[in-house]
Structure formats: structure tokens, C-alpha cells
Write a protein that holds these residues in place. Structure first.
Motif, short mmCIF file in Angstrom:
data_model
loop_
_atom_site.label_atom_id
_atom_site.label_comp_id
_atom_site.label_asym_id
_atom_site.label_seq_id
_atom_site.Cartn_x
_atom_site.Cartn_y
_atom_site.Cartn_z
N ASP A 308 19.08 91.47 27.58
CA ASP A 308 17.98 90.91 26.78
C ASP A 308 17.72 91.71 25.51
O ASP A 308 17.24 91.15 24.51
CB ASP A 308 16.71 90.84 27.63
CG ASP A 308 16.76 89.72 28.65
OD1 ASP A 308 17.77 88.98 28.67
OD2 ASP A 308 15.81 89.59 29.44
N ASP A 309 18.03 93.00 25.50
CA ASP A 309 17.87 93.78 24.27
C ASP A 309 18.77 93.23 23.17
O ASP A 309 18.37 93.19 21.99
CB ASP A 309 18.19 95.25 24.52
CG ASP A 309 17.07 95.98 25.24
OD1 ASP A 309 15.93 95.46 25.23
OD2 ASP A 309 17.33 97.03 25.84
N ARG A 312 17.16 90.01 21.87
CA ARG A 312 15.99 90.29 21.03
C ARG A 312 16.43 90.76 19.64
O ARG A 312 15.84 90.39 18.62
CB ARG A 312 15.09 91.33 21.70
CG ARG A 312 14.22 90.74 22.81
CD ARG A 312 13.21 91.76 23.31
NE ARG A 312 13.83 92.73 24.17
CZ ARG A 312 13.91 92.63 25.50
NH1 ARG A 312 13.41 91.56 26.11
NH2 ARG A 312 14.48 93.57 26.22
N GLN A 313 17.47 91.58 19.59
CA GLN A 313 17.99 92.03 18.30
C GLN A 313 18.54 90.84 17.51
O GLN A 313 18.33 90.72 16.30
CB GLN A 313 19.08 93.08 18.48
CG GLN A 313 19.62 93.62 17.16
CD GLN A 313 20.65 94.72 17.36
OE1 GLN A 313 21.00 95.09 18.47
NE2 GLN A 313 21.15 95.27 16.25
N GLU A 316 15.74 88.85 15.98
CA GLU A 316 15.17 89.54 14.83
C GLU A 316 16.06 89.37 13.61
O GLU A 316 15.57 89.16 12.49
CB GLU A 316 14.98 91.02 15.16
CG GLU A 316 14.28 91.81 14.08
CD GLU A 316 12.88 91.32 13.78
OE1 GLU A 316 12.43 91.47 12.62
OE2 GLU A 316 12.22 90.77 14.70
N ASP A 321 13.20 82.11 16.67
CA ASP A 321 12.80 82.36 18.06
C ASP A 321 13.44 81.38 19.04
O ASP A 321 13.08 81.36 20.21
CB ASP A 321 11.27 82.27 18.17
CG ASP A 321 10.57 83.19 17.19
OD1 ASP A 321 11.05 84.31 16.98
OD2 ASP A 321 9.55 82.77 16.60
N LYS A 324 14.62 81.69 22.81
CA LYS A 324 13.70 81.55 23.94
C LYS A 324 13.92 80.22 24.65
O LYS A 324 13.70 80.11 25.87
CB LYS A 324 12.26 81.65 23.44
CG LYS A 324 11.20 81.58 24.53
CD LYS A 324 11.17 82.82 25.39
CE LYS A 324 10.00 82.79 26.35
NZ LYS A 324 9.93 83.99 27.21
N LEU A 330 13.66 85.28 28.80
CA LEU A 330 13.68 86.35 27.82
C LEU A 330 12.25 86.75 27.43
O LEU A 330 11.46 85.91 27.02
CB LEU A 330 14.45 85.90 26.57
CG LEU A 330 14.54 86.89 25.42
CD1 LEU A 330 15.29 88.15 25.84
CD2 LEU A 330 15.21 86.25 24.21
N GLU A 331 11.93 88.02 27.56
CA GLU A 331 10.61 88.52 27.20
C GLU A 331 10.66 89.17 25.82
O GLU A 331 11.70 89.64 25.37
CB GLU A 331 10.13 89.55 28.24
CG GLU A 331 9.93 88.94 29.62
CD GLU A 331 9.39 89.95 30.63
OE1 GLU A 331 9.30 91.14 30.25
OE2 GLU A 331 9.07 89.56 31.76
N GLY A 332 9.51 89.16 25.13
CA GLY A 332 9.43 89.78 23.82
C GLY A 332 9.78 88.84 22.69
O GLY A 332 9.79 89.25 21.53
N VAL A 333 10.07 87.57 22.99
CA VAL A 333 10.34 86.55 21.98
C VAL A 333 9.52 85.32 22.33
O VAL A 333 9.60 84.82 23.46
CB VAL A 333 11.84 86.18 21.93
CG1 VAL A 333 12.08 85.05 20.94
CG2 VAL A 333 12.68 87.39 21.57
#
Length: 372
Positions: A308-309, A312-313, A316, A321, A324, A330-333
């Protein structure tokens, strides 16, 4: 008397034998200890362990990547650090990749295809030009956004609307269009820019989505009317945004993401989410069949979607988004828009209808299609 003595002797011998049997094991086996109790992962007091990232196999050499942008350098640098595989990046639109791939006759000059409209990936799969990829984390991805056989995957979605130059529109006494049907108004003649759908997968998605929504007859009538208001069809998907902000056109049909949102701070522009629906298209990832470093390319796909990192990258970098939607866990998005505004689309038609639609659209464009 002898009989009594013999009987006593027999009894004594029998007693001795029984005693020997019962006392012969001086270290009797103890009952096994109960197994160690593992914590229950579904207990409210114990957080479940996240899935471990795949361990890198023995890889090396160079992985050549064709991508829609060179902005992914940091993501591929991270892959190099994890695997030792050197990455060479080449920027190219999805339509250009597909044309080049076919021209190469099944011997691709790259290993990985990263980004671009999913229609081109579907067509490449149908032509037998892609390599199958399978990995455990596929089960966490939303069905319909990955090929069920593992030939292509979606790394997000692109949505499309309008960007309007307020100053230029004011000078020309133009209203800000609010819907696709508004674009047919004669007031916009020569003031709308759209990218060539034969080159831009995003704009092909616009054409296919609107044909699905309106039906073939009404849909083609719409594009014939729209063509009257378009001076030319640009080659790159970023051209409408660039030419609207440079005061060349009043209205651009463009992808919408956080990079477009950022224009509001520096330019006098308006972003329009069309009231009659938002076309959208998944952005693909695939491995070329017969690639020189196919093992590295296949592992990259697993590496990207299993951690997931990494996703997320990617979100970004893309300033979008939509990943998702592809991987809901996926968390953080978080999505910045309501998915109800998206048009109903049958993605299976994107690849199947591509050649026929583009052939007809090229006739419609005529000499308005920019060749660069």
C-alpha cells in the motif's frame, strides 16, 4: 504336601511376573503439554497483521518502461532500491504505444507499459501482445478494473470535464458551458480544444462513453456538431489544459485531477464537472509479451499492488485518488468526488469498439487532426 508346595511355588512365580510387568517402566510418559495459544487475529484487542510485501526474487539487468509521464521517476527509483533492477523510462501516449507495439511485430522494445487509457491495453491483449501476471494481492482489487486473466491492471481512473478561461470567455461574451450538450452552441465556434482520441486514451474514453450514453445515432450527431466548434484536435492529452491557460482557447475538454485544481490559484479559470455525466477511463499497467526483462516487469506489477505504500506514492505522483476505487482497502487515500457523477460505462466495449470508432472519428476530423 508336595502338591501344596508346588501350588504355592506357582503362585509366587505368577506374582513375581505381574510385579515385573507393572514396575518395569521407571519413567512413564507424561501427558503432552497443551499447544501454545496464539492470539486471535479477529479479537477486538489484537490488530490483524497487514499482508507482507512480496519478497524480491533474484532480478537484475535493466527494465525499459513506456509511461504517459516522466513524473514516475521516484516510484521506479524505489523499485530499483528494492530489487537492483535499473529502470529506463520513456514518455509516450497509449495510442502511440499500441501503434509502436504492433509495428514491432511481437518483439517489443520495452518491458513494462505504465499508464494510458485501458482501451489500448484491451486491444493489445486481444492481439496477443501482453504477458499474463498472477499474484496473491489480485484478490484485493476490484473486479472489472483488472483483466480476469491477469493481462492488464488498472492503476487508477481518469475523469474528464471542462476547463474554461474566464477572461477570454468574458471578452468573447461566452457563457461557461455546464454540460456536454452546451458545447454544441454556435457561440463556441473555434473556441473549444480537444485532443485526438486516436492518440489520447483519455479522449477516446470521452468518445466511447458519450456514444454509450447517447446511442450510436445521437452520439455521432453530437460529435459532428461538436466538430464545428473545434479548430483542431491536438496530439497530447495535456494540450487542452495548456492552451486554455495560455489564452489560446476559451474551453478545453480535459482530464480533471489535483493538478487542474491547482490552476485555480494561478489562472483565471473555471473547472466544470458536466451536469450530464462525467466520462472516465481506467489507466492501465501491463507487461509486454516477449520482453527482454519480463521477470522484472512481472515482479514490478506484483510489487506495486501488493504494498500500500507504493500505491499511496503512486496516487501522490498522479495527483489522483482513483486508486481507491481499484483497491478499496487502501488507507490514506480518499476520493475527492462522488462516484455517482460518473457515467455508466461498459468497459468491455472500450477495446472491442476501438478500431471502428477511431476509423469513423478520423473521417470526421479530416485535416483538423494535428500531426506532430
Amino acid at each position: 504336601m508336595k502338591r501344596i508346595f508346588a501350588l504355592l511355588l506357582c503362585l509366587m512365580m505368577a506374582f513375581s511376573t505381574l510385579a515385573g510387568c507393572s514396575g518395569g517402566n521407571n519413567n512413564p510418559t507424561e501427558p503432552p503439554a497443551p499447544p501454545a495459544t496464539e492470539p486471535e487475529t479477529n479479537s477486538p484487542d489484537v490488530a490483524p497483521e497487514p499482508p507482507a510485501a512480496p519478497s524480491a526474487p533474484e532480478l537484475g539487468g535493466k527494465m525499459k518502461v513506456v509511461a504517459t509521464s516522466e513524473s514516475y521517476v521516484d516510484l521506479f527509483d524505489k523499485f530499483t532500491e528494492a530489487t537492483g533492477v535499473e529502470v529506463e523510462l520513456l514518455s509516450m501516449s497509449s495510442g502511440e504505444v499500441l501503434s509502436k507495439l504492433r509495428a514491432e511485430g511481437g518483439v517489443p522494445s520495452a518491458d513494462l507499459w505504465f499508464g494510458g487509457g485501458i482501451d489500448a491495453f484491451m486491444s493489445a491483449k486481444d492481439d496477443g501482445l501482453l504477458e499474463q501476471v498472477q499474484f496473491d494481492a489480485m484478490s484485493q482489487l476490484t473486479p472489472g478494473f483488472i483483466d480476469p486473466d491477469g493481462y492488464w491492471f488498472s492503476k487508477g481512473i481518469t475523469i474528464v470535464g471542462f476547463l474554461v478561461n474566464n477572461s477570454l470567455a468574458g471578452e468573447l461574451n461566452l457563457e461557461v458551458p455546464q454540460s456536454w450538450s452546451d458545447l454544441l452552441d454556435g457561440q463556441y465556434e473555434g473556441e473549444i480544444i480537444m485532443s485526438n482520441p486516436a492518440v489520447s486514451g483519455t479522449n477516446y474514453a470521452v468518445v466511447n462513453a458519450l456514444l454509450q450514453k447517447l446511442g450510436e445515432d445521437e452520439g455521432w450527431a453530437f460529435f459532428e456538431g461538436l466538430d464545428k466548434n473545434i479548430s483542431y484536435y491536438s496530439r497530447r492529452g495535456s494540450d487542452p489544459k495548456n492552451k486554455v491557460t495560455s489564452d489560446e482557447f476559451a474551453v478545453g475538454i480535459t482530464y480533471l485531477d489535483r493538478t487542474i485544481d491547482a490552476l485555480l490559484a494561478d489562472y483565471d479559470v473555471t473547472i466544470v464537472y458536466p451536469s450530464d455525466g462525467i466520462p472516465w477511463v481506467p489507466e492501465g499497467v501491463a507487461v509486454f509479451k516477449n520482453a527482454e526483462n519480463v521477470d522484472a516487469a512481472k515482479y514490478f506489477v506484483e510489487w506495486l499492488f501488493s504494498d500500500d505504500d507504493n500505491l499511496r506514492q503512486l496516487a501522490e505522483i498522479d495527483q489522483k485518488d482513483g486508486i481507491k476505487i481499484i483497491k478499496p482497502s487502501l488507507e490514506g487515500v480518499e476520493l475527492g468526488y462522488d462516484t455517482s457523477i460518473l457515467m455508466d460505462e461498459d468497459l468491455s466495449r472500450f477495446g472491442a469498439e476501438r478500431e471502428a470508432i477511431l476509423s469513423r472519428f478520423e473521417e470526421l476530423m479530416g485535416d483538423k487532426a494535428v500531426a506532430e
